[in-house]
Enzyme design. Sequence first.
Site, PDB file in Angstrom:
ATOM      1  CB  ALA A  32      36.367  50.088  27.992  1.00  0.00           C
ATOM      2  CG  HIS A  37      31.980  43.993  28.423  1.00  0.00           C
ATOM      3  ND1 HIS A  37      33.175  44.546  28.035  1.00  0.00           N
ATOM      4  CD2 HIS A  37      31.918  44.137  29.774  1.00  0.00           C
ATOM      5  CE1 HIS A  37      33.802  45.024  29.093  1.00  0.00           C
ATOM      6  NE2 HIS A  37      33.067  44.787  30.167  1.00  0.00           N
ATOM      7  CD  GLU A 148      32.347  30.865  35.359  1.00  0.00           C
ATOM      8  OE1 GLU A 148      33.358  30.421  34.763  1.00  0.00           O
ATOM      9  OE2 GLU A 148      31.402  30.148  35.715  1.00  0.00           O
ATOM     10  CG  ASP A 150      35.851  40.907  37.310  1.00  0.00           C
ATOM     11  OD1 ASP A 150      36.966  41.301  37.673  1.00  0.00           O
ATOM     12  OD2 ASP A 150      35.333  41.251  36.233  1.00  0.00           O
ATOM     13  CB  SER A 185      40.712  42.490  31.146  1.00  0.00           C
ATOM     14  OG  SER A 185      40.768  43.637  31.975  1.00  0.00           O
ATOM     15  CB  SER A 186      38.150  47.327  30.081  1.00  0.00           C
ATOM     16  OG  SER A 186      36.872  46.784  29.833  1.00  0.00           O
ATOM     17  NE  ARG A 187      41.695  48.156  36.032  1.00  0.00           N
ATOM     18  CZ  ARG A 187      40.616  47.926  36.788  1.00  0.00           C
ATOM     19  NH1 ARG A 187      40.074  46.718  36.816  1.00  0.00           N
ATOM     20  NH2 ARG A 187      40.083  48.888  37.516  1.00  0.00           N
TER      21      ARG A 187
HETATM   22  O1  PAF Z   1      32.624  44.023  36.596  1.00  0.00           O
HETATM   23  C1  PAF Z   1      32.420  45.236  36.420  1.00  0.00           C
HETATM   24  O2  PAF Z   1      32.583  45.779  35.305  1.00  0.00           O
HETATM   25  C2  PAF Z   1      31.993  46.117  37.589  1.00  0.00           C
HETATM   26  O3  PAF Z   1      32.606  45.719  38.773  1.00  0.00           O
HETATM   27  C3  PAF Z   1      30.469  46.182  37.756  1.00  0.00           C
HETATM   28  C4  PAF Z   1      29.873  44.824  38.104  1.00  0.00           C
HETATM   29  C5  PAF Z   1      29.833  46.732  36.498  1.00  0.00           C
HETATM   30  C6  PAF Z   1      30.126  47.141  38.924  1.00  0.00           C
HETATM   31  O4  PAF Z   1      30.611  48.416  38.683  1.00  0.00           O
END
Ligand code: PAF
Length: 281
Positions: A32, A37, A148, A150, A185-187
């Site tokens: 997603a 990304h 960052e 996460d 965020s994908s969410r």
């Molecule tokens: O940040 C994410 O998308 C996930 O936690 C990861 C690092 C790909 C692990 O599944």
Amino acid sequence: MQTLRDLSTLRSAIDALKSDGRPVALVPTMGALHEGHMALVEEARRHAGHVVVSIFVNPRQFGANEDLDSYPRREAKDAQMLQTAGVDILWAPTPEVMYPKGYATNISVSGVTEGLDGAARPGHFDGVATVVSKLLNQVQPHVALFGEKDYQQLAMIRQMVRDLDMPIEIIGVPTQRAEDGLALSSRNAYLSEDERKAALALPRALGEAARQMEKGATVDSAIAKAITMLAAHGFDPIDYVSLCDAVTLEPMSVLDRPARLLGAAKLGRTRLIDNIAVEPL
Ligand code: PAF
């Protein structure tokens, strides 16, 4: 770009990539894909001659009542974006390849995972540590990149790579934000129009609290104001708003060293997280 789903093909393809002597970067994702990304992919290009992106929605990092089934999956679109960005390999293993019958190993990092999301989402970081160690072993990159956004995940991965002597450089990439400031965020795809507007309160509350602390307000009073602001915009429950040491993530009640202010709260059914750097006076 090659899309690969089994380990032996991946290993041969990685050997072939490495044969020209240029470093390989890995960008682990759950798909997603969004601009956040793609910023990781761009940064990967600056550090390595070859870029591998993994897409794997990792069941082990979702709690029983979390969104594993509804997590957005759109691999065809993701693959197009990665191809356009010049990615060499899309590593997209199936759950059976990642966790074959009889799989029994868990990786658990203590300390840095104990508070914040570690407390709010039991088992989550074991799931992340386990899958990230597997991805690092599978691809054997020279560098791996994580956002960052996460922040606790990034701190845990740095600790794990250090502790397990993995010869891999971990690079953290600043959070990418929408024009109005919401962390990508994908969410965010779950948010209704009204929730999307209200969601802005999260970066604003953290940003305002960080500025107040940097100007000398007490940590507790700045956090209390941030919580009030989140509640006023409909966030419920508010899992935490917490000031932590920027490296160890130990909780801080006085701003006396580089810190990070982290927040997590739910808006409707969507759980959002964000964080911001806070510098001592
Ligand atoms: O940040 C994410 O998308 C996930 O936690 C990861 C690092 C790909 C692990 O599944």
